[in-house]
Design a protein around this motif. Structure first.
Motif, mmCIF file in Angstrom:
data_model
loop_
_atom_site.group_PDB
_atom_site.id
_atom_site.type_symbol
_atom_site.label_atom_id
_atom_site.label_comp_id
_atom_site.label_asym_id
_atom_site.label_seq_id
_atom_site.Cartn_x
_atom_site.Cartn_y
_atom_site.Cartn_z
ATOM 1 N N GLY A 101 -8.527 19.137 50.115
ATOM 2 C CA GLY A 101 -7.944 18.594 48.887
ATOM 3 C C GLY A 101 -8.932 18.677 47.744
ATOM 4 N N ASN A 102 -9.170 17.558 47.081
ATOM 5 C CA ASN A 102 -10.084 17.578 45.938
ATOM 6 C C ASN A 102 -11.521 17.227 46.323
ATOM 7 O OD1 ASN A 102 -9.866 14.838 46.418
ATOM 8 N ND2 ASN A 102 -9.602 14.291 44.264
ATOM 9 N N LEU A 103 -11.824 17.156 47.622
ATOM 10 C CA LEU A 103 -13.188 16.859 48.032
ATOM 11 C C LEU A 103 -14.070 18.098 47.892
ATOM 12 C CD1 LEU A 103 -12.703 14.681 51.248
ATOM 13 C CD2 LEU A 103 -13.537 13.934 49.010
ATOM 14 N N PRO A 104 -15.249 17.941 47.301
ATOM 15 C CA PRO A 104 -16.168 19.075 47.166
ATOM 16 C C PRO A 104 -16.954 19.290 48.459
ATOM 17 C CG PRO A 104 -17.139 17.123 46.191
ATOM 18 C CD PRO A 104 -15.756 16.736 46.661
ATOM 19 N N SER A 105 -17.914 20.174 48.424
ATOM 20 C CA SER A 105 -18.811 20.370 49.569
ATOM 21 C C SER A 105 -19.589 19.081 49.808
ATOM 22 C CB SER A 105 -19.780 21.520 49.295
ATOM 23 O OG SER A 105 -20.714 21.136 48.293
ATOM 24 N N PHE A 106 -20.192 18.957 50.972
ATOM 25 C CA PHE A 106 -20.951 17.740 51.254
ATOM 26 C C PHE A 106 -22.124 17.596 50.291
ATOM 27 C CE2 PHE A 106 -24.202 15.228 53.451
ATOM 28 C CZ PHE A 106 -23.497 14.046 53.560
ATOM 29 N N LEU A 107 -22.801 18.689 49.978
ATOM 30 C CA LEU A 107 -23.919 18.621 49.038
ATOM 31 C C LEU A 107 -23.459 18.086 47.690
ATOM 32 C CD1 LEU A 107 -26.877 19.151 48.324
ATOM 33 C CD2 LEU A 107 -26.208 21.486 47.706
ATOM 34 N N GLU A 108 -22.344 18.611 47.178
ATOM 35 C CA GLU A 108 -21.825 18.129 45.898
ATOM 36 C C GLU A 108 -21.380 16.672 45.986
ATOM 37 O OE1 GLU A 108 -21.623 19.529 42.790
ATOM 38 O OE2 GLU A 108 -22.901 21.102 43.621
ATOM 39 N N LEU A 109 -20.964 16.254 47.153
ATOM 40 C CA LEU A 109 -20.533 14.869 47.363
ATOM 41 C C LEU A 109 -21.704 13.893 47.272
ATOM 42 C CD1 LEU A 109 -17.741 13.637 48.097
ATOM 43 C CD2 LEU A 109 -18.475 13.701 50.473
ATOM 44 N N THR A 110 -22.911 14.363 47.579
ATOM 45 C CA THR A 110 -24.082 13.475 47.550
ATOM 46 C C THR A 110 -24.534 13.142 46.133
ATOM 47 O OG1 THR A 110 -25.726 15.256 47.634
ATOM 48 C CG2 THR A 110 -24.930 14.385 49.741
ATOM 49 N N TYR A 111 -24.361 14.048 45.199
ATOM 50 C CA TYR A 111 -24.919 13.850 43.851
ATOM 51 C C TYR A 111 -24.404 12.599 43.136
ATOM 52 C CZ TYR A 111 -26.912 18.506 44.328
ATOM 53 O OH TYR A 111 -27.615 19.595 44.758
ATOM 54 N N PRO A 112 -23.109 12.342 43.095
ATOM 55 C CA PRO A 112 -22.647 11.146 42.381
ATOM 56 C C PRO A 112 -23.180 9.840 42.981
ATOM 57 C CG PRO A 112 -20.806 12.615 42.788
ATOM 58 C CD PRO A 112 -21.972 13.152 43.556
ATOM 59 N N PHE A 113 -23.440 9.850 44.277
ATOM 60 C CA PHE A 113 -23.913 8.627 44.913
ATOM 61 C C PHE A 113 -25.316 8.260 44.441
ATOM 62 C CE2 PHE A 113 -24.942 5.577 48.162
ATOM 63 C CZ PHE A 113 -23.725 4.939 48.341
ATOM 64 N N PHE A 114 -26.101 9.271 44.107
ATOM 65 C CA PHE A 114 -27.472 9.036 43.674
ATOM 66 C C PHE A 114 -27.694 9.448 42.223
ATOM 67 C CE2 PHE A 114 -27.741 9.838 48.294
ATOM 68 C CZ PHE A 114 -28.258 8.620 48.693
ATOM 69 N N ASP A 115 -26.635 9.494 41.421
ATOM 70 C CA ASP A 115 -26.773 9.983 40.044
ATOM 71 C C ASP A 115 -27.730 9.135 39.207
ATOM 72 O OD1 ASP A 115 -25.107 7.789 39.787
ATOM 73 O OD2 ASP A 115 -23.625 8.805 38.547
ATOM 74 N N TYR A 116 -27.871 7.879 39.524
ATOM 75 C CA TYR A 116 -28.790 7.020 38.777
ATOM 76 C C TYR A 116 -30.255 7.409 39.009
ATOM 77 C CZ TYR A 116 -29.670 4.558 43.179
ATOM 78 O OH TYR A 116 -30.033 4.253 44.466
ATOM 79 N N LEU A 117 -30.526 8.270 39.985
ATOM 80 C CA LEU A 117 -31.891 8.695 40.296
ATOM 81 C C LEU A 117 -32.244 10.052 39.682
ATOM 82 C CD1 LEU A 117 -31.931 7.644 44.040
ATOM 83 C CD2 LEU A 117 -33.087 6.506 42.144
ATOM 84 N N ASN A 118 -31.330 10.631 38.906
ATOM 85 C CA ASN A 118 -31.571 11.921 38.245
ATOM 86 C C ASN A 118 -31.883 13.048 39.222
ATOM 87 O OD1 ASN A 118 -31.273 10.845 35.623
ATOM 88 N ND2 ASN A 118 -33.342 10.023 35.764
ATOM 89 N N MET A 119 -31.133 13.123 40.307
ATOM 90 C CA MET A 119 -31.358 14.197 41.266
ATOM 91 C C MET A 119 -30.981 15.534 40.643
ATOM 92 S SD MET A 119 -30.015 12.393 44.787
ATOM 93 C CE MET A 119 -29.690 13.917 45.601
#
Length: 165
Positions: A101-119
């Motif tokens: 569906g609208n789920l991205p790759s697992f790598l792309e899924l990780t970024y929003p979870f840690f977006d406050y850390l400027n990954m």
């Protein structure tokens, strides 16, 4: 439909490689270790997919900001990180590309979870040890803005090295 036995088989097959990913030896039986990595990895994947879909604010427990902060901090601890290859493979089996569906790759899924850390974003072919490798690479980067402040002749220049201090 993927069943629990399929995911458990993946964990059993991956157990030696997952165990070898840790510096210290892990004193769990194979059965207990397989259960641990499967449950922990499923939690991480569910957490990331909930964040992506905006469901965390509707969850009775995770909607509490203090708990979300504790989970964020806990996921950054090295001893709690599952090897990326296992998380990614488990995710790809649970959410095949053609049924995602609208789920991205697992790598792309990780970024929003840690977006406050400027990954920084990694290329998909970049070798990843953990889902926080983009964060590690950000801090190791030669162009890191905070580290660059201490170079040169400006007022914030670092005056002494660690040995001198």
């Amino acid at each position: 439909m993927i069943d629990l036995d399929t995911l458990a088989d993946l964990a059993k097959q991956s157990e030696p490689m997952v165990r070898a990913s840790y510096l210290e030896s892990i004193n769990y039986s194979k059965k207990d270790f397989v259960k641990l990595i499967l449950v922990d990895s499923a939690f991480i994947i569910q957490l990331f997919t909930m964040k992506h879909r905006g469901h965390m604010k509707h969850d009775a427990k995770l909607s509490q900001s203090w708990l979300e902060d504790d989970v964020d901090n806990d996921l950054l601890l090295l001893q709690n990180q599952r090897p990326f290859f296992f998380l990614e493979e488990l995710y790809n089996i649970a959410f095949p590309c053609n049924h995602r569906g609208n789920l991205p790759s697992f790598l792309e899924l990780t970024y929003p979870f840690f977006d406050y850390l400027n990954m920084q974003r990694l290329e998909s072919n970049h070798k990843k040890e953990h889902f926080t490798d983009p964060l590690r690479l950000f801090y190791l980067s030669r162009t890191h803005p905070i580290r660059d402040r201490f170079k040169g002749d400006g007022p914030d220049r670092l005056m002494y090295g660690a040995n001198e201090l």
